[in-house]
Design a protein around this motif. Structure first.
Motif, PDB file in Angstrom:
ATOM      1  N   PHE A 118      79.055 -72.786  37.299  1.00 35.49           N
ATOM      2  CA  PHE A 118      79.368 -73.417  36.015  1.00 35.49           C
ATOM      3  C   PHE A 118      78.072 -73.626  35.229  1.00 35.49           C
ATOM      4  O   PHE A 118      77.075 -74.092  35.791  1.00 35.49           O
ATOM      5  CB  PHE A 118      80.066 -74.754  36.268  1.00 35.49           C
ATOM      6  N   LYS A 120      74.800 -74.559  33.673  1.00 29.53           N
ATOM      7  CA  LYS A 120      74.000 -75.760  33.906  1.00 29.53           C
ATOM      8  C   LYS A 120      73.865 -76.594  32.634  1.00 29.53           C
ATOM      9  O   LYS A 120      73.942 -77.820  32.677  1.00 29.53           O
ATOM     10  CB  LYS A 120      72.613 -75.296  34.374  1.00 29.53           C
ATOM     11  N   ILE A 122      75.831 -77.051  30.177  1.00 31.87           N
ATOM     12  CA  ILE A 122      77.010 -77.861  29.829  1.00 31.87           C
ATOM     13  C   ILE A 122      77.034 -79.144  30.664  1.00 31.87           C
ATOM     14  O   ILE A 122      77.298 -80.227  30.160  1.00 31.87           O
ATOM     15  CB  ILE A 122      78.314 -77.053  30.023  1.00 31.87           C
ATOM     16  N   SER A 126      76.403 -83.157  29.334  1.00 29.49           N
ATOM     17  CA  SER A 126      77.203 -84.328  29.680  1.00 29.49           C
ATOM     18  C   SER A 126      76.329 -85.448  30.252  1.00 29.49           C
ATOM     19  O   SER A 126      76.517 -86.618  29.934  1.00 29.49           O
ATOM     20  CB  SER A 126      78.277 -83.918  30.692  1.00 29.49           C
ATOM     21  N   LYS A 131      76.964 -89.465  30.906  1.00 29.80           N
ATOM     22  CA  LYS A 131      78.051 -89.408  31.885  1.00 29.80           C
ATOM     23  C   LYS A 131      77.518 -89.011  33.274  1.00 29.80           C
ATOM     24  O   LYS A 131      76.628 -88.175  33.382  1.00 29.80           O
ATOM     25  CB  LYS A 131      79.112 -88.398  31.430  1.00 29.80           C
ATOM     26  N   ARG A 133      77.539 -87.582  37.290  1.00 30.87           N
ATOM     27  CA  ARG A 133      77.866 -86.290  37.875  1.00 30.87           C
ATOM     28  C   ARG A 133      79.357 -86.200  38.215  1.00 30.87           C
ATOM     29  O   ARG A 133      80.007 -85.193  37.972  1.00 30.87           O
ATOM     30  CB  ARG A 133      77.035 -86.103  39.155  1.00 30.87           C
ATOM     31  N   TYR A 135      81.899 -88.019  36.921  1.00 32.33           N
ATOM     32  CA  TYR A 135      82.681 -88.055  35.687  1.00 32.33           C
ATOM     33  C   TYR A 135      82.691 -86.674  35.039  1.00 32.33           C
ATOM     34  O   TYR A 135      83.719 -86.178  34.596  1.00 32.33           O
ATOM     35  CB  TYR A 135      82.052 -89.093  34.746  1.00 32.33           C
ATOM     36  N   THR A 136      81.500 -86.044  35.017  1.00 37.37           N
ATOM     37  CA  THR A 136      81.381 -84.704  34.451  1.00 37.37           C
ATOM     38  C   THR A 136      82.258 -83.724  35.226  1.00 37.37           C
ATOM     39  O   THR A 136      82.935 -82.875  34.643  1.00 37.37           O
ATOM     40  CB  THR A 136      79.917 -84.239  34.541  1.00 37.37           C
ATOM     41  N   PHE A 139      86.099 -84.486  34.381  1.00 40.53           N
ATOM     42  CA  PHE A 139      86.585 -84.295  33.019  1.00 40.53           C
ATOM     43  C   PHE A 139      86.110 -83.016  32.348  1.00 40.53           C
ATOM     44  O   PHE A 139      86.647 -82.611  31.329  1.00 40.53           O
ATOM     45  CB  PHE A 139      86.225 -85.506  32.146  1.00 40.53           C
ATOM     46  N   ILE A 140      85.067 -82.390  32.878  1.00 36.13           N
ATOM     47  CA  ILE A 140      84.589 -81.149  32.261  1.00 36.13           C
ATOM     48  C   ILE A 140      84.774 -79.963  33.208  1.00 36.13           C
ATOM     49  O   ILE A 140      85.456 -79.001  32.877  1.00 36.13           O
ATOM     50  CB  ILE A 140      83.088 -81.230  31.878  1.00 36.13           C
ATOM     51  N   PRO A 143      88.652 -79.234  34.665  1.00 29.09           N
ATOM     52  CA  PRO A 143      89.572 -78.617  33.707  1.00 29.09           C
ATOM     53  C   PRO A 143      89.170 -77.181  33.346  1.00 29.09           C
ATOM     54  O   PRO A 143      90.031 -76.357  33.055  1.00 29.09           O
ATOM     55  CB  PRO A 143      89.470 -79.523  32.472  1.00 29.09           C
ATOM     56  N   CYS A 144      87.844 -76.902  33.361  1.00 32.23           N
ATOM     57  CA  CYS A 144      87.384 -75.565  32.978  1.00 32.23           C
ATOM     58  C   CYS A 144      87.628 -74.533  34.073  1.00 32.23           C
ATOM     59  O   CYS A 144      87.750 -73.348  33.797  1.00 32.23           O
ATOM     60  CB  CYS A 144      85.900 -75.583  32.620  1.00 32.23           C
TER      61      CYS A 144
ATOM     62  N   ALA B  87      76.025 -75.307  24.555  1.00 32.40           N
ATOM     63  CA  ALA B  87      76.522 -76.120  25.673  1.00 32.40           C
ATOM     64  C   ALA B  87      77.648 -77.064  25.269  1.00 32.40           C
ATOM     65  O   ALA B  87      77.662 -78.229  25.643  1.00 32.40           O
ATOM     66  CB  ALA B  87      75.375 -76.915  26.321  1.00 32.40           C
ATOM     67  N   PHE B  89      81.529 -78.478  25.387  1.00 30.59           N
ATOM     68  CA  PHE B  89      82.514 -78.549  26.465  1.00 30.59           C
ATOM     69  C   PHE B  89      83.705 -77.676  26.081  1.00 30.59           C
ATOM     70  O   PHE B  89      84.444 -78.012  25.154  1.00 30.59           O
ATOM     71  CB  PHE B  89      82.957 -79.997  26.688  1.00 30.59           C
TER      72      PHE B  89
END
Lengths: 208, 287
Positions: A118, A120, A122, A126, A131, A133, A135-136, A139-140, A143-144, B87, B89
């Protein structure tokens, strides 16, 4: 037909029940495990990775035997659980455990690499946004990579459905109690009931 | 006021080097960080963000961010970071990208309307152009009202027109919010337009530090103007030589005599300047 429907229904329902429990375990434990293993600076990362991968490399029958020794009434771990009144051997719990252990590497490995790959920046965006680690991840990242999660889960469940070796050792292949659909096929062939075996195979084909 | 004193061993383009930077930055200023690739600019920026470990001391408005090896995690620094590759989301709409940082709808709407993005608020990042994505990224960085805004070559992936437009926006955001800003950049016009101070790094050390004009202007002594370029070719025409030089995106010809030509080799970095003439500036296209 020369066989009774209970001979079909029982293994089928048992397998589906087992798969359901394995799926819940994979989601609840497999995903967090993949998250923990994806941490770059984790200590003894190689050891934990090897441990998770072990069931994929080592023959299932042998793993089943080792687990039997460990979890048996007088086994190292089994005796502790036994004191609490929890037994795994020749029980439904044993089937779930067998399926879970067989499926775990196929769930964790693809997820771990999806998390590691994924982007880095992005993640860092976060973090700088305040936010954590975890939480990221929830929520990020999750879902991705949901497509990877679903694919990994399906492959892992397919492996659990086809699991024979560990299940045989831990479950004991007791007809009417711990014979999952794959084991029922084995039993049917063993007893010369080819019609039943073929019918069970066709059910598996439909499920797959 | 930001005091920076960091040391870190880096693996640069020419093997090992030490990043060793001592810098004091006034509040509300706009500092451009420049230098060749591999000089440690991005690393310095990441150390300031807390994304990379280093040894030293960083104090921002009397708050200690780094003391020895003890670093405040990036989450607690209250910074905005704009990445070169945006970057954003991908799973969230533009508005949610902003709200993820802080649940402040009024500020999010204000920022989006400043960057003319309000109509796109409910679109996903994947449907946006590069320029729009970078504006969103900039808005998102401003969402937690950062003490320090860090930008790592924010405009380098955009075309010149977009770059101009975004430079204006960065400038107006800076004027509105007065956020202390450090931007890594390679583009002299960008640095001149935006920054009040330019710091040039080379091999991990500060080699130039001053206002944009004094650092960026390349004329020496009585030279009227001068450009840096790369010598592409030297062609002999009768008794003279013609040098072909690339300056930025353009190629120019310069007449040389034999003795000058002998000294030059293709690939050399050269300086073209003139003293005798007053350069003529003509409008070519209206803005």
């Amino acid at each position: 037909m020369v066989f009774e429907m209970t001979q079909v229904w029982h293994p089928l329902v048992l397998s589906l029940k087992t798969l359901g429990c394995v799926a819940i375990l994979l989601v609840c434990l497999g995903i967090p495990l993949a998250f923990v293993l994806s941490k770059e600076d984790m200590k003894y990362k190689w050891f934990f990775e090897a441990l998770v991968m072990f069931p994929l490399i080592f023959p299932p029958i042998a793993i089943g035997f080792l687990l039997l020794l460990l979890l048996g009434k007088y086994g190292w771990i089994g005796s502790c659980f036994n004191a609490l009144g929890i037994g795994f051997i020749f029980e439904f719990k044993g089937l779930v455990l067998a399926g879970f252990i067989a499926a775990l590497p196929l769930m964790v490995k693809p997820l771990q690499s999806a998390i590691e790959l994924f982007p880095k920046s992005i993640k860092e965006a976060s973090y700088t946004g305040g936010k954590s680690r975890f939480y990221t991840f929830v929520f990020i990242i999750l879902p991705c990579i949901k497509k990877s999660v679903i694919a990994a889960l399906l492959i892992a469940l397919a492996r659990a459905l086809g699991e024979v070796g560990i299940t045989l050792m831990l479950g004991g292949n007791i007809v009417g109690k711990t014979d999952t659909i794959s084991l029922a096929i084995y039993n049917a062939v063993f007893d010369g009931e080819y019609d039943l075996a073929l019918f069970l195979c066709s059910i598996l084909m439909v499920i797959s | 006021m930001i005091e920076i004193e960091v040391k870190k061993e880096l693996l640069g383009s020419l093997g090992k080097m030490d990043l060793d930077v001592n810098l004091t930055i006034e509040a509300q200023s706009f500092v451009a960080l420049s230098g060749q690739s591999g000089s440690g600019k991005t690393t310095l920026l990441r150390i300031l963000a807390g994304l990379e470990e280093a040894k030293g001391r960083i104090v921002v408005d009397n708050e200690v961010w780094l003391d020895g090896f003890k670093a405040l995690p990036p989450q607690k620094r209250g910074i905005g970071f704009v990445f070169q590759d945006y970057a954003l989301f991908p799973n969230m709409s533009i508005l949610d990208n902003l709200l993820f940082v802080r649940q402040d709808k009024a500020l999010a709407k204000e920022l989006l309307s400043m960057s003319e993005l309000l109509e796109l608020a409910h679109r996903k990042p994947a449907t946006l152009s590069g320029g729009q994505k970078q504006r969103v990224s900039l808005c998102r960085a401003m969402m937690n009202r950062p003490k320090l805004l860090l930008m790592d070559e924010p405009l380098s992936a955009l075309d010149p027109f977009m770059r101009n437009k975004l430079q204006q926006e960065i400038l107006s955001l800076h004027k509105t919010f007065g956020t202390t800003t450090i931007m890594v950049s390679h583009d002299p016009s960008e640095m001149y337009r935006l920054s009040s101070r330019v710091v040039v790094l080379s091999q991990g050390k500060i080699v130039q530090d001053g206002d944009a004009k004094s650092v960026l202007l390349r004329t020496q002594g009585s030279q009227k103007f001068s450009f840096e370029g790369e010598l592409l070719d030297v062609i002999k025409v009768d008794v003279i030589y013609i040098a072909i030089v690339a300056i930025g995106q353009q190629i120019v010809e310069v007449v040389l005599d034999a003795s000058e030509a002998l000294d030059l080799h293709v690939g050399d970095r050269v300086n073209i300047g003139t003293k005798a003439f007053a350069p003529i500036l003509q409008k070519w296209e209206k803005k």
